[in-house]
Design a protein around this motif. Structure first.
Motif, PDB file in Angstrom:
ATOM      1  N   GLY A  46       6.097  10.402  -6.176  1.00  0.00           N
ATOM      2  CA  GLY A  46       5.029   9.512  -5.437  1.00  0.00           C
ATOM      3  C   GLY A  46       5.765   8.250  -4.888  1.00  0.00           C
ATOM      4  O   GLY A  46       5.064   7.599  -3.930  1.00  0.00           O
ATOM      5  N   ASN A  47       6.859   7.858  -5.216  1.00  0.00           N
ATOM      6  CA  ASN A  47       7.701   6.694  -4.624  1.00  0.00           C
ATOM      7  C   ASN A  47       9.090   6.791  -4.124  1.00  0.00           C
ATOM      8  O   ASN A  47       9.779   6.406  -3.311  1.00  0.00           O
ATOM      9  N   SER A  48       9.821   7.303  -4.908  1.00  0.00           N
ATOM     10  CA  SER A  48      11.316   7.409  -4.981  1.00  0.00           C
ATOM     11  C   SER A  48      11.837   8.170  -3.810  1.00  0.00           C
ATOM     12  O   SER A  48      13.289   7.898  -3.498  1.00  0.00           O
ATOM     13  N   MET A  49      11.037   8.863  -2.665  1.00  0.00           N
ATOM     14  CA  MET A  49      11.757   9.323  -1.558  1.00  0.00           C
ATOM     15  C   MET A  49      11.095   8.433  -0.313  1.00  0.00           C
ATOM     16  O   MET A  49      11.279   9.052   0.777  1.00  0.00           O
ATOM     17  N   LYS A  50      10.657   7.244  -0.607  1.00  0.00           N
ATOM     18  CA  LYS A  50       9.975   6.691   0.492  1.00  0.00           C
ATOM     19  C   LYS A  50      11.067   5.679   1.205  1.00  0.00           C
ATOM     20  O   LYS A  50      12.397   5.513   0.689  1.00  0.00           O
ATOM     21  N   TRP A  51      11.151   5.170   2.285  1.00  0.00           N
ATOM     22  CA  TRP A  51      12.109   4.530   3.092  1.00  0.00           C
ATOM     23  C   TRP A  51      12.719   3.553   2.385  1.00  0.00           C
ATOM     24  O   TRP A  51      13.664   3.121   2.152  1.00  0.00           O
ATOM     25  N   GLY A  82       8.842  16.798  -0.724  1.00  0.00           N
ATOM     26  CA  GLY A  82       9.280  15.428  -0.185  1.00  0.00           C
ATOM     27  C   GLY A  82       8.147  14.603   0.315  1.00  0.00           C
ATOM     28  O   GLY A  82       7.519  14.810   1.187  1.00  0.00           O
ATOM     29  N   HIS A  83       8.240  13.553  -0.076  1.00  0.00           N
ATOM     30  CA  HIS A  83       7.259  12.455   0.466  1.00  0.00           C
ATOM     31  C   HIS A  83       8.106  11.144   0.559  1.00  0.00           C
ATOM     32  O   HIS A  83       8.221  10.421  -0.436  1.00  0.00           O
ATOM     33  N   THR A  84       8.151  10.581   1.685  1.00  0.00           N
ATOM     34  CA  THR A  84       7.954  11.003   3.189  1.00  0.00           C
ATOM     35  C   THR A  84       8.967  10.221   4.093  1.00  0.00           C
ATOM     36  O   THR A  84       9.415   9.135   3.592  1.00  0.00           O
ATOM     37  N   SER A  89       4.205   2.287   5.967  1.00  0.00           N
ATOM     38  CA  SER A  89       4.085   1.497   4.467  1.00  0.00           C
ATOM     39  C   SER A  89       5.271   1.631   3.705  1.00  0.00           C
ATOM     40  O   SER A  89       5.881   2.734   4.005  1.00  0.00           O
ATOM     41  N   GLN A  90       5.623   0.973   2.902  1.00  0.00           N
ATOM     42  CA  GLN A  90       6.626   1.123   2.126  1.00  0.00           C
ATOM     43  C   GLN A  90       8.020   1.446   2.862  1.00  0.00           C
ATOM     44  O   GLN A  90       8.703   2.126   2.556  1.00  0.00           O
ATOM     45  N   LEU A  91       7.889   0.771   3.986  1.00  0.00           N
ATOM     46  CA  LEU A  91       9.111   0.781   5.042  1.00  0.00           C
ATOM     47  C   LEU A  91       9.815  -0.394   4.570  1.00  0.00           C
ATOM     48  O   LEU A  91       9.622  -1.387   4.498  1.00  0.00           O
ATOM     49  N   THR A 236      -2.636  17.675  -0.381  1.00  0.00           N
ATOM     50  CA  THR A 236      -1.402  17.005  -1.021  1.00  0.00           C
ATOM     51  C   THR A 236      -1.358  15.921  -1.829  1.00  0.00           C
ATOM     52  O   THR A 236      -0.591  15.706  -2.450  1.00  0.00           O
ATOM     53  N   GLU A 237      -2.739  15.383  -2.066  1.00  0.00           N
ATOM     54  CA  GLU A 237      -2.737  14.136  -2.859  1.00  0.00           C
ATOM     55  C   GLU A 237      -4.143  13.965  -3.719  1.00  0.00           C
ATOM     56  O   GLU A 237      -4.752  12.787  -3.842  1.00  0.00           O
ATOM     57  N   LEU A 238      -4.776  14.975  -3.887  1.00  0.00           N
ATOM     58  CA  LEU A 238      -6.032  14.925  -4.323  1.00  0.00           C
ATOM     59  C   LEU A 238      -6.409  14.323  -5.607  1.00  0.00           C
ATOM     60  O   LEU A 238      -5.652  14.277  -6.633  1.00  0.00           O
ATOM     61  N   ILE A 276      -2.339  17.221  -7.040  1.00  0.00           N
ATOM     62  CA  ILE A 276      -3.251  16.045  -7.453  1.00  0.00           C
ATOM     63  C   ILE A 276      -2.367  15.108  -7.540  1.00  0.00           C
ATOM     64  O   ILE A 276      -0.853  15.279  -7.786  1.00  0.00           O
ATOM     65  N   TRP A 277      -2.626  13.814  -7.241  1.00  0.00           N
ATOM     66  CA  TRP A 277      -1.997  12.432  -7.176  1.00  0.00           C
ATOM     67  C   TRP A 277      -1.696  11.840  -8.525  1.00  0.00           C
ATOM     68  O   TRP A 277      -2.578  10.900  -8.899  1.00  0.00           O
ATOM     69  N   ASP A 278      -0.796  12.368  -9.283  1.00  0.00           N
ATOM     70  CA  ASP A 278      -0.776  12.252 -10.619  1.00  0.00           C
ATOM     71  C   ASP A 278      -1.823  13.114 -11.463  1.00  0.00           C
ATOM     72  O   ASP A 278      -2.709  13.647 -10.527  1.00  0.00           O
TER      73      ASP A 278
HETATM   74  O1  G3I Z   1       8.675  -0.758  -8.003  1.00  0.00           O
HETATM   75  C1  G3I Z   1       8.087  -2.068  -8.065  1.00  0.00           C
HETATM   76  C2  G3I Z   1       8.498  -2.918  -9.189  1.00  0.00           C
HETATM   77  O2  G3I Z   1       9.942  -3.077  -9.095  1.00  0.00           O
HETATM   78  C3  G3I Z   1       7.426  -3.972  -9.227  1.00  0.00           C
HETATM   79  O3  G3I Z   1       7.919  -4.616 -10.427  1.00  0.00           O
HETATM   80  C4  G3I Z   1       6.076  -3.479  -9.294  1.00  0.00           C
HETATM   81  C5  G3I Z   1       5.319  -4.908  -9.238  1.00  0.00           C
HETATM   82  O4  G3I Z   1       5.234  -5.424  -7.878  1.00  0.00           O
HETATM   83  O5  G3I Z   1       5.984  -2.943  -8.181  1.00  0.00           O
HETATM   84  C6  G3I Z   1       6.658  -1.742  -8.212  1.00  0.00           C
HETATM   85  O6  G3I Z   1       6.180  -1.002  -6.797  1.00  0.00           O
HETATM   86  C7  G3I Z   1       5.112  -0.528  -6.802  1.00  0.00           C
HETATM   87  C8  G3I Z   1       5.272   1.015  -6.392  1.00  0.00           C
HETATM   88  O7  G3I Z   1       3.844   1.743  -6.177  1.00  0.00           O
HETATM   89  C9  G3I Z   1       6.042   1.760  -7.720  1.00  0.00           C
HETATM   90  O8  G3I Z   1       5.323   1.527  -8.735  1.00  0.00           O
HETATM   91  C10 G3I Z   1       4.313  -1.271  -5.600  1.00  0.00           C
HETATM   92  O9  G3I Z   1       4.094  -2.469  -6.052  1.00  0.00           O
HETATM   93  C11 G3I Z   1       2.794  -0.292  -5.350  1.00  0.00           C
HETATM   94  O10 G3I Z   1       2.439  -0.838  -4.484  1.00  0.00           O
HETATM   95  C12 G3I Z   1       3.393   1.091  -5.195  1.00  0.00           C
HETATM   96  O11 G3I Z   1       2.228   1.812  -4.970  1.00  0.00           O
HETATM   97  C13 G3I Z   1       2.349   3.118  -4.446  1.00  0.00           C
HETATM   98  C14 G3I Z   1       1.468   3.211  -3.132  1.00  0.00           C
HETATM   99  O12 G3I Z   1       1.588   4.338  -2.796  1.00  0.00           O
HETATM  100  C15 G3I Z   1       1.909   2.024  -2.239  1.00  0.00           C
HETATM  101  O13 G3I Z   1       1.196   2.203  -0.968  1.00  0.00           O
HETATM  102  C16 G3I Z   1       1.659   4.006  -5.641  1.00  0.00           C
HETATM  103  O14 G3I Z   1       2.436   3.970  -6.575  1.00  0.00           O
HETATM  104  C17 G3I Z   1       1.874   5.478  -4.907  1.00  0.00           C
HETATM  105  O15 G3I Z   1       0.832   6.398  -5.680  1.00  0.00           O
HETATM  106  C18 G3I Z   1       0.876   5.352  -3.584  1.00  0.00           C
HETATM  107  O16 G3I Z   1       0.944   6.590  -2.752  1.00  0.00           O
HETATM  108  C19 G3I Z   1       0.363   6.734  -1.644  1.00  0.00           C
HETATM  109  C20 G3I Z   1       1.107   7.795  -0.867  1.00  0.00           C
HETATM  110  O17 G3I Z   1       2.384   7.567  -0.909  1.00  0.00           O
HETATM  111  C21 G3I Z   1       0.415   7.967   0.386  1.00  0.00           C
HETATM  112  N1  G3I Z   1      -0.799   8.146   0.454  1.00  0.00           N
HETATM  113  C22 G3I Z   1      -1.648   7.304  -0.409  1.00  0.00           C
HETATM  114  C23 G3I Z   1      -1.153   6.940  -1.790  1.00  0.00           C
HETATM  115  C24 G3I Z   1      -2.047   6.335  -2.508  1.00  0.00           C
HETATM  116  O18 G3I Z   1      -1.671   4.730  -1.861  1.00  0.00           O
END
Ligand code: G3I
Length: 319
Positions: A46-51, A82-84, A89-91, A236-238, A276-278
């Motif tokens: 869900g997050n660990s392969m983002k930029w 792989g995502h993404t 965002s999360q750049l 991809t994220e239902l 599904i998205w988790d």
């Molecule tokens: O890792 C930090 C942690 O160190 C910190 O203590 C905590 C509180 O600030 O934040 C943590 O990072 C969070 C991260 O998830 C990891 O848990 C971010 O705040 C939080 O914004 C981030 O949310 C993610 C979200 O994308 C951000 O846009 C969700 O987990 C993730 O499921 C969601 O996934 C996206 C897809 O990538 C793209 N499609 C939409 C989908 C839902 O937004």
């Protein structure tokens, strides 16, 4: 009873999967469900392969989080998406604030995509090479990539990804492209033009973050218009959220809605799978973003199955 990935494969689909995140992997009861191949034969980090995770500083890469999830998936013979590679965002801030010129930012996109995709070469079923590049009206979403390079940043990323791992399917991924409409038309026009310029693109990912009782109409027709472009599609994220409080009626509607979304993919040959998205409300992203909404997934926060679980089975089996 049949598992979700068993039902998907029996219907001729490649996989049924779930997103997960590293901090879930110490939750015993959770991972005993996630590692069950009869339920999930595909995983998306869900997050660990983002930029922001993989290249926090220019040329400094961190693949530990992705490696952990890839290792988890491989232990259970689960495919990985792989995502993404490229997303606004999360750049990593060094990219948005770098004030780079066109050719430098193109090199940065190339280097990032090459490094990330080559790191997991041969281990990924697919990559969301670019994520959420459109506005709701089908025009290109503003980003540092669009501002500095122009629309060709998309081609730069896809070509680098193919070069780095020819075995991975290369996807464009977005939300609100689940039914027909201006955004889906934007996708059609871009994919058609990428294809005509021989840009390597293999699939379109529909995130499908949906709402109970108000699914977009014509999901199947939309999937068909995408596959008619000569690419595969995947959901991809239902998740299908509802306004709280939960009621039996809303849970029943949610079951029906899961059945119809899965049914649409089931009806389209080129729809290869659903993620599904988790899988449990315990870890859903929705409550933290949509206040007063949630309960979007087939397992509840106590890891008990909900009627939506049966809806997914029904979507694949047709009963
Ligand atoms: O890792 C930090 C942690 O160190 C910190 O203590 C905590 C509180 O600030 O934040 C943590 O990072 C969070 C991260 O998830 C990891 O848990 C971010 O705040 C939080 O914004 C981030 O949310 C993610 C979200 O994308 C951000 O846009 C969700 O987990 C993730 O499921 C969601 O996934 C996206 C897809 O990538 C793209 N499609 C939409 C989908 C839902 O937004």
């Amino acid at each position: 009873p049949v598992g979700l990935s068993q039902a998907a494969k029996a219907a001729g689909k490649l996989y049924f999967g779930s997103a997960t995140d590293n901090y879930h992997l110490t939750d015993g009861p959770y991972i005993s469900i996630l590692s069950d191949q009869l339920q999930f034969n595909q995983i998306t980090p869900g997050n660990s392969m983002k930029w922001d995770a993989t290249e926090p500083r220019r040329g400094v890469f961190n693949f530990a989080g992705g490696d952990e999830i890839v290792a988890f998936a491989r232990k259970s013979n689960q495919l990985v998406r792989g995502h993404t590679c490229v997303w606004h965002s999360q750049l990593a801030p060094w990219v948005t604030q770098g004030n780079f010129d066109n050719s430098t930012l193109q090199q940065i996109v190339k280097d990032h995509t090459t490094a990330v995709v080559s790191h997991w070469k041969g281990q990924m079923y697919a990559w969301d090479v670019v994520n959420e590049i459109f506005n709701e009206d089908g025009t290109f979403r503003q980003s540092v990539f669009l501002d500095t390079i122009g629309p060709s940043y998309v081609e730069v990323a896809f070509r680098a990804a193919r070069e780095a791992d020819p075995s991975a399917k290369l996807y464009l991924n977005d939300y609100n492209i689940d039914g027909l409409g201006a955004k889906s038309t934007g996708v059609v026009n871009l994919v058609r033009s990428l294809k005509s310029s021989n840009v390597p693109i293999d699939g379109i990912g529909l995130q499908a973050h949906l709402i109970v009782g108000s699914l977009p109409p014509n999901i199947q027709e939309n999937l068909e218009q995408f596959t008619n472009l000569g690419v595969e599609v995947a959901i991809t994220e239902l998740d299908i959220r509802m306004t709280l409080p939960v009621t039996p009626e809303k849970l029943e509607q949610q079951r029906k809605d899961y059945a119809s979304v899965i049914g649409a993919c089931n009806a389209v040959k080129g729809c290869v799978g659903v993620t599904i998205w988790d899988f449990t409300d315990k870890y859903s992203w929705i409550p933290s973003v949509f206040a007063g909404e949630g309960v979007a997934l087939p397992w509840d926060e106590n890891l008990e199955r909900k009627p939506a679980y049966d809806g997914i089975i029904q979507g694949f089996t047709g009963q």
